[in-house]
Design an enzyme around this catalytic site. Sequence first.
Site, PDB file in Angstrom:
ATOM      1  N   GLY A  57       0.952  -1.175   0.028  1.00 49.37           N
ATOM      2  CA  GLY A  57      -0.147   0.016   0.152  1.00 49.37           C
ATOM      3  C   GLY A  57       0.786   1.249  -0.021  1.00 49.37           C
ATOM      4  O   GLY A  57       2.099   1.127   0.661  1.00 49.37           O
ATOM      5  N   GLN A  62       2.864   9.916   1.141  1.00 51.40           N
ATOM      6  CA  GLN A  62       3.996   9.353   1.038  1.00 51.40           C
ATOM      7  C   GLN A  62       5.067   9.728   0.131  1.00 51.40           C
ATOM      8  O   GLN A  62       6.466   9.587   0.342  1.00 51.40           O
ATOM      9  CB  GLN A  62       4.151   7.997   1.401  1.00 51.40           C
ATOM     10  CG  GLN A  62       3.267   7.369   2.623  1.00 51.40           C
ATOM     11  CD  GLN A  62       3.207   5.730   2.366  1.00 51.40           C
ATOM     12  OE1 GLN A  62       2.377   5.394   2.017  1.00 51.40           O
ATOM     13  NE2 GLN A  62       4.320   5.214   3.189  1.00 51.40           N
ATOM     14  N   CYS A 102       5.379   0.209   7.413  1.00 51.76           N
ATOM     15  CA  CYS A 102       4.974   1.203   6.485  1.00 51.76           C
ATOM     16  C   CYS A 102       6.287   1.555   5.664  1.00 51.76           C
ATOM     17  O   CYS A 102       7.368   1.572   6.125  1.00 51.76           O
ATOM     18  CB  CYS A 102       4.805   2.351   7.267  1.00 51.76           C
ATOM     19  SG  CYS A 102       4.283   3.887   6.348  1.00 51.76           S
ATOM     20  N   LEU A 103       6.207   2.002   4.407  1.00 50.64           N
ATOM     21  CA  LEU A 103       7.143   2.246   3.526  1.00 50.64           C
ATOM     22  C   LEU A 103       8.090   3.645   4.109  1.00 50.64           C
ATOM     23  O   LEU A 103       9.104   3.516   3.554  1.00 50.64           O
ATOM     24  CB  LEU A 103       6.907   2.196   2.119  1.00 50.64           C
ATOM     25  CG  LEU A 103       6.337   1.049   1.153  1.00 50.64           C
ATOM     26  CD1 LEU A 103       5.691   1.329   0.169  1.00 50.64           C
ATOM     27  CD2 LEU A 103       7.745   0.108   1.069  1.00 50.64           C
ATOM     28  N   HIS A 144      -4.994   1.770   7.256  1.00 50.99           N
ATOM     29  CA  HIS A 144      -3.477   2.476   7.314  1.00 50.99           C
ATOM     30  C   HIS A 144      -3.183   3.527   6.287  1.00 50.99           C
ATOM     31  O   HIS A 144      -2.684   4.748   6.599  1.00 50.99           O
ATOM     32  CB  HIS A 144      -2.615   1.226   7.063  1.00 50.99           C
ATOM     33  CG  HIS A 144      -1.095   1.621   7.079  1.00 50.99           C
ATOM     34  ND1 HIS A 144      -0.028   0.966   7.951  1.00 50.99           N
ATOM     35  CD2 HIS A 144      -0.376   2.234   6.179  1.00 50.99           C
ATOM     36  CE1 HIS A 144       0.915   1.748   7.635  1.00 50.99           C
ATOM     37  NE2 HIS A 144       1.174   2.489   6.628  1.00 50.99           N
ATOM     38  N   GLU A 145      -3.479   3.329   5.051  1.00 53.01           N
ATOM     39  CA  GLU A 145      -3.526   4.074   4.031  1.00 53.01           C
ATOM     40  C   GLU A 145      -4.151   5.258   3.927  1.00 53.01           C
ATOM     41  O   GLU A 145      -3.775   6.758   3.723  1.00 53.01           O
ATOM     42  CB  GLU A 145      -3.493   3.641   2.678  1.00 53.01           C
ATOM     43  CG  GLU A 145      -2.780   2.312   2.152  1.00 53.01           C
ATOM     44  CD  GLU A 145      -1.140   2.572   2.492  1.00 53.01           C
ATOM     45  OE1 GLU A 145      -0.760   3.845   2.235  1.00 53.01           O
ATOM     46  OE2 GLU A 145      -0.362   1.721   2.921  1.00 53.01           O
ATOM     47  N   HIS A 148      -2.835   7.872   6.362  1.00 51.95           N
ATOM     48  CA  HIS A 148      -1.787   8.925   5.691  1.00 51.95           C
ATOM     49  C   HIS A 148      -2.323  10.087   5.246  1.00 51.95           C
ATOM     50  O   HIS A 148      -1.573  11.184   5.292  1.00 51.95           O
ATOM     51  CB  HIS A 148      -1.104   8.075   4.622  1.00 51.95           C
ATOM     52  CG  HIS A 148      -0.091   7.189   5.236  1.00 51.95           C
ATOM     53  ND1 HIS A 148       1.148   7.333   5.659  1.00 51.95           N
ATOM     54  CD2 HIS A 148       0.195   5.853   4.770  1.00 51.95           C
ATOM     55  CE1 HIS A 148       1.740   6.734   5.964  1.00 51.95           C
ATOM     56  NE2 HIS A 148       1.418   5.502   5.525  1.00 51.95           N
TER      57      HIS A 148
HETATM   58  C1  QAP Z   1       0.859  -0.731   4.921  1.00 49.21           C
HETATM   59  O1  QAP Z   1       3.057  -1.010   4.248  1.00 49.21           O
HETATM   60  C2  QAP Z   1       0.605  -2.068   5.745  1.00 49.21           C
HETATM   61  O2  QAP Z   1       9.553  -1.972   6.768  1.00 49.21           O
HETATM   62  C3  QAP Z   1       1.647  -0.992   3.764  1.00 49.21           C
HETATM   63  O3  QAP Z   1      11.537  -2.617   5.163  1.00 49.21           O
HETATM   64  C4  QAP Z   1       1.713  -3.097   5.794  1.00 49.21           C
HETATM   65  O4  QAP Z   1       3.809  -1.925   2.016  1.00 49.21           O
HETATM   66  C5  QAP Z   1      -0.744  -2.336   6.178  1.00 49.21           C
HETATM   67  C6  QAP Z   1       7.567  -2.151   3.644  1.00 49.21           C
HETATM   68  C7  QAP Z   1       1.423  -4.100   6.685  1.00 49.21           C
HETATM   69  C8  QAP Z   1      -0.702  -3.611   6.567  1.00 49.21           C
HETATM   70  C9  QAP Z   1      -0.102  -4.509   6.938  1.00 49.21           C
HETATM   71  C10 QAP Z   1       8.077  -2.131   4.940  1.00 49.21           C
HETATM   72  C11 QAP Z   1       8.693  -2.483   2.841  1.00 49.21           C
HETATM   73  C12 QAP Z   1       6.240  -2.278   3.077  1.00 49.21           C
HETATM   74  C13 QAP Z   1       9.408  -2.090   5.467  1.00 49.21           C
HETATM   75  C14 QAP Z   1       3.925  -1.697   3.487  1.00 49.21           C
HETATM   76  C15 QAP Z   1      10.368  -2.507   4.533  1.00 49.21           C
HETATM   77  C16 QAP Z   1       9.950  -2.690   3.266  1.00 49.21           C
HETATM   78  C17 QAP Z   1       5.294  -1.563   3.873  1.00 49.21           C
HETATM   79 CO    CO Z   2       2.257   3.659   5.650  1.00 49.71          CO
END
Ligand code: QAP
Ligand code: CO
Length: 178
Positions: A57, A62, A102-103, A144-145, A148
């Site tokens: 997401g 972001q 989270c990215l 979550h998104e 943001h």
């Molecule tokens: C939000 O997050 C989310 O720490 C989206 O080193 C995530 O795509 C909602 C990511 C999980 C619910 C469950 C995170 C990639 C990606 C990192 C992501 C990383 C590399 C996060």
């Molecule tokens: Co995020």
Amino acid sequence: TSDSSRTQFLPMSLLNILQYPDPRLRTKAVPITLYDDKLHQLAENMLETMYAAPGIGLAATQVDVHVRLVVVDVSQAKNEPHVLVNPTLVLHGDAFEAEEGCLSVPGFYEVLHRAERISVHALTTRGEKQVFEAEGLLAVCIQHECDHLDGKLFVDYLSGLKRNRIRKKLLKQQKQSA
Ligand code: QAP
Ligand code: CO
């Protein structure tokens, strides 16, 4: 070449993702009112950036564009993208525990409580209405998104102690890589 072929072959590009605690992540995004090719291209670039990361997401906030647009794809095959313009959510169901990352907060994951089921009301990049139900990981990711877009991050649900630890570690990493 015709206009349509030029549009079709516009190269996509990877966007820079802001990292916590960048204050720009606190910006409240404004509603989208113009459904043009520029909006469509932004959504395509966000999808490409999300898939490349890789992530499930990404919100426009972001990538430092403060409009109400999010993209998500929680499918294994990465072939079920949802592009949500001006999303609003109705939360249903009991609290659901899921590990979130989270990215914008790379390397940190924590278990949070979210609604297990949601109704999603949004528009497409062409301004058409979309309404659907989501549950489980898709519901969590959309919540979550959407946070943001209001300048809210998953670390805001943690204790001040945990949040500060994450903030300090990321600031240190950012100084080292600068
Ligand atoms: C939000 O997050 C989310 O720490 C989206 O080193 C995530 O795509 C909602 C990511 C999980 C619910 C469950 C995170 C990639 C990606 C990192 C992501 C990383 C590399 C996060
Ligand atoms: Co995020």
